[in-house]
Design an enzyme around this catalytic site. Structure first.
Site, PDB file in Angstrom:
ATOM      1  N   ASP A  45       0.817  -1.219   0.000  1.00 13.85           N
ATOM      2  CA  ASP A  45       0.000   0.000   0.000  1.00 13.85           C
ATOM      3  C   ASP A  45       0.851   1.268   0.000  1.00 13.85           C
ATOM      4  O   ASP A  45       0.389   2.327   0.394  1.00 13.85           O
ATOM      5  CB  ASP A  45      -0.950  -0.008   1.212  1.00 13.85           C
ATOM      6  CG  ASP A  45      -0.195  -0.144   2.520  1.00 13.85           C
ATOM      7  OD1 ASP A  45       1.047  -0.313   2.477  1.00 13.85           O
ATOM      8  OD2 ASP A  45      -0.827  -0.078   3.581  1.00 13.85           O
ATOM      9  N   HIS A 248      22.737  -1.373 -18.781  1.00 12.50           N
ATOM     10  CA  HIS A 248      21.680  -0.914 -17.868  1.00 12.50           C
ATOM     11  C   HIS A 248      21.943  -1.364 -16.428  1.00 12.50           C
ATOM     12  O   HIS A 248      21.012  -1.647 -15.671  1.00 12.50           O
ATOM     13  CB  HIS A 248      20.303  -1.396 -18.342  1.00 12.50           C
ATOM     14  CG  HIS A 248      19.861  -0.719 -19.603  1.00 12.50           C
ATOM     15  ND1 HIS A 248      18.854  -1.214 -20.404  1.00 12.50           N
ATOM     16  CD2 HIS A 248      20.293   0.417 -20.207  1.00 12.50           C
ATOM     17  CE1 HIS A 248      18.691  -0.410 -21.449  1.00 12.50           C
ATOM     18  NE2 HIS A 248      19.556   0.590 -21.344  1.00 12.50           N
ATOM     19  N   ASP A 265      26.926   6.997 -14.812  1.00 11.47           N
ATOM     20  CA  ASP A 265      25.940   7.636 -15.700  1.00 11.47           C
ATOM     21  C   ASP A 265      24.812   8.105 -14.805  1.00 11.47           C
ATOM     22  O   ASP A 265      24.035   7.288 -14.297  1.00 11.47           O
ATOM     23  CB  ASP A 265      25.456   6.609 -16.728  1.00 11.47           C
ATOM     24  CG  ASP A 265      24.464   7.194 -17.725  1.00 11.47           C
ATOM     25  OD1 ASP A 265      23.908   8.279 -17.462  1.00 11.47           O
ATOM     26  OD2 ASP A 265      24.230   6.543 -18.754  1.00 11.47           O
ATOM     27  N   ASP A 276      21.619  14.474 -18.038  1.00 12.04           N
ATOM     28  CA  ASP A 276      22.142  13.132 -18.328  1.00 12.04           C
ATOM     29  C   ASP A 276      23.629  13.249 -18.639  1.00 12.04           C
ATOM     30  O   ASP A 276      24.007  13.738 -19.705  1.00 12.04           O
ATOM     31  CB  ASP A 276      21.356  12.566 -19.532  1.00 12.04           C
ATOM     32  CG  ASP A 276      21.662  11.106 -19.808  1.00 12.04           C
ATOM     33  OD1 ASP A 276      22.424  10.494 -19.042  1.00 12.04           O
ATOM     34  OD2 ASP A 276      21.122  10.583 -20.805  1.00 12.04           O
ATOM     35  N   HIS A 355      25.317   0.728 -28.804  1.00 12.92           N
ATOM     36  CA  HIS A 355      24.166   1.635 -28.686  1.00 12.92           C
ATOM     37  C   HIS A 355      24.363   2.852 -29.570  1.00 12.92           C
ATOM     38  O   HIS A 355      25.424   3.052 -30.158  1.00 12.92           O
ATOM     39  CB  HIS A 355      23.921   2.026 -27.221  1.00 12.92           C
ATOM     40  CG  HIS A 355      25.052   2.741 -26.543  1.00 12.92           C
ATOM     41  ND1 HIS A 355      25.350   4.065 -26.784  1.00 12.92           N
ATOM     42  CD2 HIS A 355      25.967   2.315 -25.620  1.00 12.92           C
ATOM     43  CE1 HIS A 355      26.372   4.426 -26.028  1.00 12.92           C
ATOM     44  NE2 HIS A 355      26.789   3.382 -25.320  1.00 12.92           N
ATOM     45  N   HIS A 359      20.386  10.914 -27.758  1.00 13.77           N
ATOM     46  CA  HIS A 359      18.915  10.987 -27.791  1.00 13.77           C
ATOM     47  C   HIS A 359      18.505  12.401 -27.421  1.00 13.77           C
ATOM     48  O   HIS A 359      19.246  13.097 -26.708  1.00 13.77           O
ATOM     49  CB  HIS A 359      18.318   9.972 -26.804  1.00 13.77           C
ATOM     50  CG  HIS A 359      18.942  10.009 -25.435  1.00 13.77           C
ATOM     51  ND1 HIS A 359      18.556  10.918 -24.480  1.00 13.77           N
ATOM     52  CD2 HIS A 359      19.960   9.300 -24.876  1.00 13.77           C
ATOM     53  CE1 HIS A 359      19.288  10.738 -23.381  1.00 13.77           C
ATOM     54  NE2 HIS A 359      20.168   9.767 -23.601  1.00 13.77           N
ATOM     55  N   HIS A 366      14.957  10.346 -22.193  1.00 19.99           N
ATOM     56  CA  HIS A 366      14.906   9.993 -23.620  1.00 19.99           C
ATOM     57  C   HIS A 366      13.687  10.724 -24.152  1.00 19.99           C
ATOM     58  O   HIS A 366      12.576  10.210 -24.139  1.00 19.99           O
ATOM     59  CB  HIS A 366      14.781   8.480 -23.806  1.00 19.99           C
ATOM     60  CG  HIS A 366      15.971   7.730 -23.271  1.00 19.99           C
ATOM     61  ND1 HIS A 366      15.968   6.393 -22.995  1.00 19.99           N
ATOM     62  CD2 HIS A 366      17.219   8.159 -22.953  1.00 19.99           C
ATOM     63  CE1 HIS A 366      17.155   6.023 -22.539  1.00 19.99           C
ATOM     64  NE2 HIS A 366      17.934   7.078 -22.494  1.00 19.99           N
ATOM     65  N   GLU A 389      26.981  10.595 -26.517  1.00 19.94           N
ATOM     66  CA  GLU A 389      27.462   9.646 -25.516  1.00 19.94           C
ATOM     67  C   GLU A 389      28.088   8.390 -26.114  1.00 19.94           C
ATOM     68  O   GLU A 389      27.596   7.281 -25.900  1.00 19.94           O
ATOM     69  CB  GLU A 389      26.323   9.266 -24.578  1.00 19.94           C
ATOM     70  CG  GLU A 389      25.017   8.848 -25.256  1.00 19.94           C
ATOM     71  CD  GLU A 389      23.966   8.443 -24.232  1.00 19.94           C
ATOM     72  OE1 GLU A 389      24.244   7.561 -23.408  1.00 19.94           O
ATOM     73  OE2 GLU A 389      22.863   9.010 -24.259  1.00 19.94           O
ATOM     74  N   TYR A 393      32.853  -0.919 -24.774  1.00 19.30           N
ATOM     75  CA  TYR A 393      32.588  -1.902 -23.724  1.00 19.30           C
ATOM     76  C   TYR A 393      33.258  -3.210 -24.137  1.00 19.30           C
ATOM     77  O   TYR A 393      32.783  -3.899 -25.045  1.00 19.30           O
ATOM     78  CB  TYR A 393      31.071  -2.088 -23.550  1.00 19.30           C
ATOM     79  CG  TYR A 393      30.363  -0.743 -23.477  1.00 19.30           C
ATOM     80  CD1 TYR A 393      30.296  -0.036 -22.271  1.00 19.30           C
ATOM     81  CD2 TYR A 393      29.831  -0.145 -24.622  1.00 19.30           C
ATOM     82  CE1 TYR A 393      29.703   1.217 -22.214  1.00 19.30           C
ATOM     83  CE2 TYR A 393      29.229   1.103 -24.572  1.00 19.30           C
ATOM     84  CZ  TYR A 393      29.178   1.787 -23.374  1.00 19.30           C
ATOM     85  OH  TYR A 393      28.595   3.025 -23.328  1.00 19.30           O
ATOM     86  N   ARG A 410      32.148   5.208 -21.017  1.00 22.66           N
ATOM     87  CA  ARG A 410      31.232   6.074 -21.761  1.00 22.66           C
ATOM     88  C   ARG A 410      31.502   7.508 -21.313  1.00 22.66           C
ATOM     89  O   ARG A 410      31.835   7.748 -20.147  1.00 22.66           O
ATOM     90  CB  ARG A 410      29.768   5.696 -21.491  1.00 22.66           C
ATOM     91  CG  ARG A 410      28.766   6.588 -22.219  1.00 22.66           C
ATOM     92  CD  ARG A 410      27.369   5.977 -22.339  1.00 22.66           C
ATOM     93  NE  ARG A 410      26.707   5.712 -21.087  1.00 22.66           N
ATOM     94  CZ  ARG A 410      26.559   4.523 -20.532  1.00 22.66           C
ATOM     95  NH1 ARG A 410      27.040   3.449 -21.141  1.00 22.66           N
ATOM     96  NH2 ARG A 410      25.935   4.383 -19.384  1.00 22.66           N
ATOM     97  N   GLU A 412      29.508  11.173 -21.711  1.00 25.18           N
ATOM     98  CA  GLU A 412      28.210  11.697 -22.159  1.00 25.18           C
ATOM     99  C   GLU A 412      28.024  13.137 -21.725  1.00 25.18           C
ATOM    100  O   GLU A 412      28.191  13.468 -20.544  1.00 25.18           O
ATOM    101  CB  GLU A 412      27.081  10.840 -21.561  1.00 25.18           C
ATOM    102  CG  GLU A 412      25.689  11.385 -21.846  1.00 25.18           C
ATOM    103  CD  GLU A 412      24.573  10.451 -21.430  1.00 25.18           C
ATOM    104  OE1 GLU A 412      24.757   9.683 -20.461  1.00 25.18           O
ATOM    105  OE2 GLU A 412      23.518  10.489 -22.086  1.00 25.18           O
TER     106      GLU A 412
HETATM  107  N1  GLY Z   1      21.196   7.112 -18.767  1.00 21.84           N
HETATM  108  C1  GLY Z   1      20.424   6.921 -19.892  1.00 21.84           C
HETATM  109  C2  GLY Z   1      21.141   7.270 -21.105  1.00 21.84           C
HETATM  110  O1  GLY Z   1      22.296   7.642 -21.068  1.00 21.84           O
HETATM  111  O2  GLY Z   1      20.586   7.246 -22.160  1.00 21.84           O
HETATM  112 MN    MN Z   2      21.830   9.395 -22.344  1.00 16.96          MN
HETATM  113 MN    MN Z   3      23.197   8.653 -19.477  1.00 14.32          MN
END
Ligand code: GLY
Ligand code: MN
Ligand code: MN
Length: 442
Positions: A45, A248, A265, A276, A355, A359, A366, A389, A393, A410, A412
């Site tokens: 709840d 992820h 990240d 981000d 990837h 975005h 996103h 970004e 890897y 990465r 970004e």
């Molecule tokens: N953290 C989500 C991305 O970098 O797209």
């Molecule tokens: Mn991102």
């Molecule tokens: Mn990110």
């Protein structure tokens, strides 16, 4: 961090301008219907912290659940209607204040507001005589069924002369084109979110120590975010060593080992606007030779991608530039074999870079907005904001020499398209390998 000063809130008049723009796009025989986000159960709840639906927030600034916005172009008694919860002193004692229909009109610039409990009575009458309904089908199944029920009520009156809507259109088709272009007031919120996220990344670098744990670094992020009235824009990824190769990764409970990299990240959300940022730094404060070679390569790929972030370039050119630099670098380091042409054709880089390079970002991390128009990558225009970004890897079981395995990197940043170029919004975090090492040593 000395507390950064929050910008003024988005003004009431701007929400009215946004609705007016949408009303104009939809034209007079349409009706637009948009429910607030439902509250969501976390366990038994207790609920997740409430977050308003981004489209609903964009058009109203109204923060409550159990509300429905209805836009009726050309309606003489007012084009903007809101159904919302009535005031309820006892419930407000438990859950906090409600605007009520009167407050919705006075504080949010709504033309007409009604109790949400009256929606079944009122909405069929609003649908009657409108030929097109704009709505997000499939986002909220319970609401989909209600809408079908209201439409059927109008259809049932056909012999009495009622005209029911006969075209059902995706609301996002109009609305998301508006959201793609950020206004000056939105950019102020986004800059603040980016500033806070940058400070949090800097604090996280300094909270990193060999023998520690990933969640200790995450705690440093939260401390800065919450000290500035921000929440996470998404579950932060704080992954050391091979965890940095899990795209992820959100467990954030691994060990920080001397000699490993840490991929972080993490973005802050301020008044609904996301930021981000990713940085990747050495746990012990010094990149090893192999880590540095790959880090410099990702950094070069990001620089090449950012150079494409100018008005008039196709959005896809950003990704292509990153891929070209990464592929060339992987070949020269011996991680890929063959010629550049062949490696690009076979997309061999996908073994280590799987990837896309970014975005749109805004109210959603996103964010909404089409990436292609008529099948072609859309051209960049002032007011668009997106992330850049690139990463590499090298999985722990990759078929490459052992010295490369388990490295995940990465980098970004967010970039805004200006009238004549691109402006990085997140540049306050150290990024060159030397600058990262210097900050960590400081
Ligand atoms: N953290 C989500 C991305 O970098 O797209
Ligand atoms: Mn991102
Ligand atoms: Mn990110």
């Amino acid at each position: 961090m000395a507390a950064a000063k929050a910008p003024a809130e988005v003004a009431k008049g701007e929400y009215q301008r946004r609705r007016r723009a949408l009303l104009q796009m939809a034209q007079d025989d349409a009706i637009l219907i948009l429910p607030a986000a439902p509250e969501r159960i976390r366990s038994h709840d207790t609920h997740h912290p409430y977050r308003q639906d981004s489209d609903f927030a964009y058009l109203t600034g109204f923060p409550e659940p159990e509300a429905v916005l209805v836009l009726v172009p050309g309606r003489s008694h007012g084009e903007t209607l809101l159904f919302c919860r009535e005031r309820h002193p006892e419930r407000e004692l438990w859950d906090g204040p409600r605007a009520g229909p009167e407050g919705a009109v006075s504080a949010y610039g709504i033309d007409d507001a009604y109790p949400i409990d009256d929606i079944d009575e009122i909405l069929p009458g609003l649908l009657e005589g409108r030929s097109r309904v704009y709505y997000h089908f499939g986002r909220d199944t319970d609401f989909d069924l209600k809408l079908i029920g209201w439409v059927n009520r109008v259809r049932a009156q056909a012999r009495q002369g009622a005209q029911s809507p006969h075209e059902f259109l995706e609301l996002g088709h109009l609305l998301h084109e508006l959201r793609l272009f950020k206004s000056p007031a939105e950019l102020k919120q986004m800059r603040f979110a980016a500033t806070v996220a940058a400070e949090a990344q800097k604090a996280a670098m300094r909270a990193t120590r060999s023998g520690g744990r990933e969640f200790e670094v995450e705690a440093a992020l939260w401390a800065v975010w919450r000290a500035h009235d921000c929440v996470p824009a998404y579950s932060p990824i704080v992954g050391a060593g091979p965890n940095g190769c899990v795209l992820h990764y959100v467990a954030n409970n691994g060990a920080l080992r001397d000699g490993d990299l840490l991929l972080c990240d993490a973005g802050a959300e301020f008044r609904g606007y996301a930021s981000d940022i990713t940085r990747t730094w050495p746990v012990n404060g010094r990149y090893s030779k192999e880590q540095r070679a790959l880090y410099d390569l990702v950094l070069a790929a990001q620089a090449a991608a950012l150079a494409q972030a100018v008005p008039g370039r196709p959005y896809g050119a950003v990704h292509d530039a990153a891929v070209a630099v990464l592929t060339e670098g992987l070949l020269s380091l011996g991680l890929l074999k063959g010629t550049l042409k062949k490696a690009l054709e076979s997309e061999a880089y996908k073994a280590f870079y799987m990837h896309k390079t970014g975005h749109w970002i805004g109210l959603d991390v996103h964010d909404v907005g089409d990436y292609k128009v008529a099948g072609e990558s859309r051209l960049l225009e002032p007011g668009m904001v997106f992330t850049v970004e690139p990463g590499l890897y090298i999985a722990p079981d990759a078929k490459v020499p052992a010295k490369w395995r388990g490295i995940g990197i990465r980098i970004e940043d967010e970039v805004r398209i200006t009238d004549d170029g691109g402006e990085v919004l997140t540049g306050a975090v150290p990024k060159d390998a030397d600058a990262v090492e210097a900050w960590m040593a400081g």
